[in-house]
Design an enzyme around this catalytic site. Structure first.
Site, PDB file in Angstrom:
ATOM      1  CE  LYS A  96       3.150 -31.507  -2.664  1.00  0.00           C
ATOM      2  NZ  LYS A  96       2.662 -31.702  -1.295  1.00  0.00           N
ATOM      3  N   GLY A 157       0.516 -23.586   4.895  1.00  0.00           N
ATOM      4  CA  GLY A 157       0.139 -22.172   4.924  1.00  0.00           C
ATOM      5  C   GLY A 157       0.328 -21.465   6.247  1.00  0.00           C
ATOM      6  CB  ALA A 184       3.424 -28.227   4.219  1.00  0.00           C
ATOM      7  N   GLY A 185       4.407 -25.556   5.602  1.00  0.00           N
ATOM      8  CA  GLY A 185       4.526 -24.874   6.883  1.00  0.00           C
ATOM      9  C   GLY A 185       5.764 -24.022   7.054  1.00  0.00           C
ATOM     10  CG  ASN A 206       2.754 -22.568  -3.195  1.00  0.00           C
ATOM     11  OD1 ASN A 206       1.989 -23.247  -3.864  1.00  0.00           O
ATOM     12  ND2 ASN A 206       2.918 -21.288  -3.487  1.00  0.00           N
ATOM     13  CB  THR A 207       2.139 -20.177   1.820  1.00  0.00           C
ATOM     14  OG1 THR A 207       1.235 -21.230   1.482  1.00  0.00           O
ATOM     15  CG2 THR A 207       1.347 -18.972   2.284  1.00  0.00           C
TER      16      THR A 207
HETATM   17  C1  LIG Z   1       2.634 -26.578  -2.776  1.00  0.00           C
HETATM   18  C2  LIG Z   1       2.202 -27.872  -2.265  1.00  0.00           C
HETATM   19  O1  LIG Z   1       2.120 -28.746  -3.017  1.00  0.00           O
HETATM   20  C3  LIG Z   1       1.859 -28.100  -0.841  1.00  0.00           C
HETATM   21  O2  LIG Z   1       2.703 -29.066  -0.354  1.00  0.00           O
HETATM   22  C4  LIG Z   1       1.762 -26.971   0.097  1.00  0.00           C
HETATM   23  O3  LIG Z   1       0.884 -26.023  -0.422  1.00  0.00           O
HETATM   24  C5  LIG Z   1       3.019 -26.331   0.543  1.00  0.00           C
HETATM   25  O4  LIG Z   1       2.821 -25.786   1.803  1.00  0.00           O
HETATM   26  P1  LIG Z   1       3.141 -24.258   2.125  1.00  0.00           P
HETATM   27  O5  LIG Z   1       2.248 -23.463   1.250  1.00  0.00           O
HETATM   28  O6  LIG Z   1       2.852 -24.126   3.584  1.00  0.00           O
HETATM   29  O7  LIG Z   1       4.582 -24.024   1.803  1.00  0.00           O
END
Ligand SMILES: CC(=O)[C@@H](O)[C@H](O)COP(=O)(O)O
Length: 258
Positions: A96, A157, A184-185, A206-207
């Site tokens: 990634k 995040g 993300a987001g 993730n977050t």
């Molecule tokens: C987990 C990762 O590899 C990233 O792409 C990112 O940290 C994900 O974003 P969020 O934490 O906003 O979900």
């Protein structure tokens, strides 16, 4: 089942492994999410160092596919070196690719991302680029050989969800044969469902799980939302209308207006 690069999976929900209150909660969250792929960061989770070794053993016990990332890299050369190390340490050619161009909103650097993607593809990697939702950048990444794209929903995040649904919808329409995963987001399960309803192939986050009050329960909620969104996309969501239209038939009712 769905095909992702050279592998087949059932789940379309990819989970990150950072920020959990404890390793035990991380493991239970992955299980509750029914995720079959997790992201790992070389910097945090290097199996070659002492802390990383424990993490590595834990992840191996989960029996999931690994998607190492180049989190924290700020240039093409840093990302390329990190990817090479990840291939060796995690024994996978999947990467990634993250090249951060702006420290304020952690926005990917499109130019360095493309440069790194071209080089890593030439070196035999399966590149999963974390990118903005810019159509021209995405087309150039595809031209470079990317079979999967990971456009952002919002900055990492922030939990804002899909800040530009129009751009994501455009990507889906213009790149019908490319695997698209929102990355993300994402903040709430409804955001994940929205992405899947647009026809995206998967969701990575993730977050929103790791920092939830109850990560395990939130992982399950996201898992259900991803499935619901995909089912809705397959079922065909009705088009929006401006004018109301009765859903209950009025013909033949015993009352009428004089
Ligand atoms: C987990 C990762 O590899 C990233 O792409 C990112 O940290 C994900 O974003 P969020 O934490 O906003 O979900």
């Amino acid at each position: 089942m769905w095909q992702l690069a050279d592998k087949q999976f059932t789940s379309r929900f990819i989970l990150g492994t950072a920020l959990y209150p404890s390793p035990d909660i991380m493991c239970r969250s992955i299980q509750a999410a029914a995720s079959e792929i997790v992201t790992v960061s070389l910097r945090r989770q290097n199996p070659g160092n002492a802390d990383g070794h424990d993490f590595w053993q834990l992840i191996q016990s989960m029996n999931v596919a690994l998607l190492p990332n180049t989190a924290g890299c700020q240039s093409a050369s840093q990302a390329i070196t990190t990817a090479q190390m990840a291939r060796e340490l995690f024994d996978t050619h999947w990467i990634k690719l993250e090249v951060i161009g702006d420290e304020y909103n952690l926005q990917p650097d499109p130019f360095a991302l493309l440069e790194a993607a071209q080089e890593l593809i030439a070196q035999g990697f399966e590149v999963f680029p974390y990118c903005t939702d810019d159509l021209v950048l995405c087309e150039k990444l595809v031209e470079a050989g990317c079979r999967i794209l990971m456009p952002w929903g919002a900055p990492i995040g922030t939990g804002k969800g899909l800040v530009n649904p129009y751009a994501l919808k455009t990507l889906r329409e213009r790149l019908p044969h490319i695997t698209l995963i929102v990355d993300a987001g994402i903040g709430a399960p409804s955001h994940a469902a929205e992405a899947m309803q647009l026809g995206f192939d998967g969701v990575l986050l993730n977050t929103a799980v790791a920092q939830a009050t109850d990560p395990v329960k939130m992982a399950q909620a996201f898992s259900l939302a991803v499935k619901a969104g995909q089912l809705a996309y397959q079922a065909g969501v009705i088009p929006e209308r401006d004018l109301a239209k009765p859903s209950t038939p009025t013909v033949g009712t015993p009352f009428w207006q004089q």
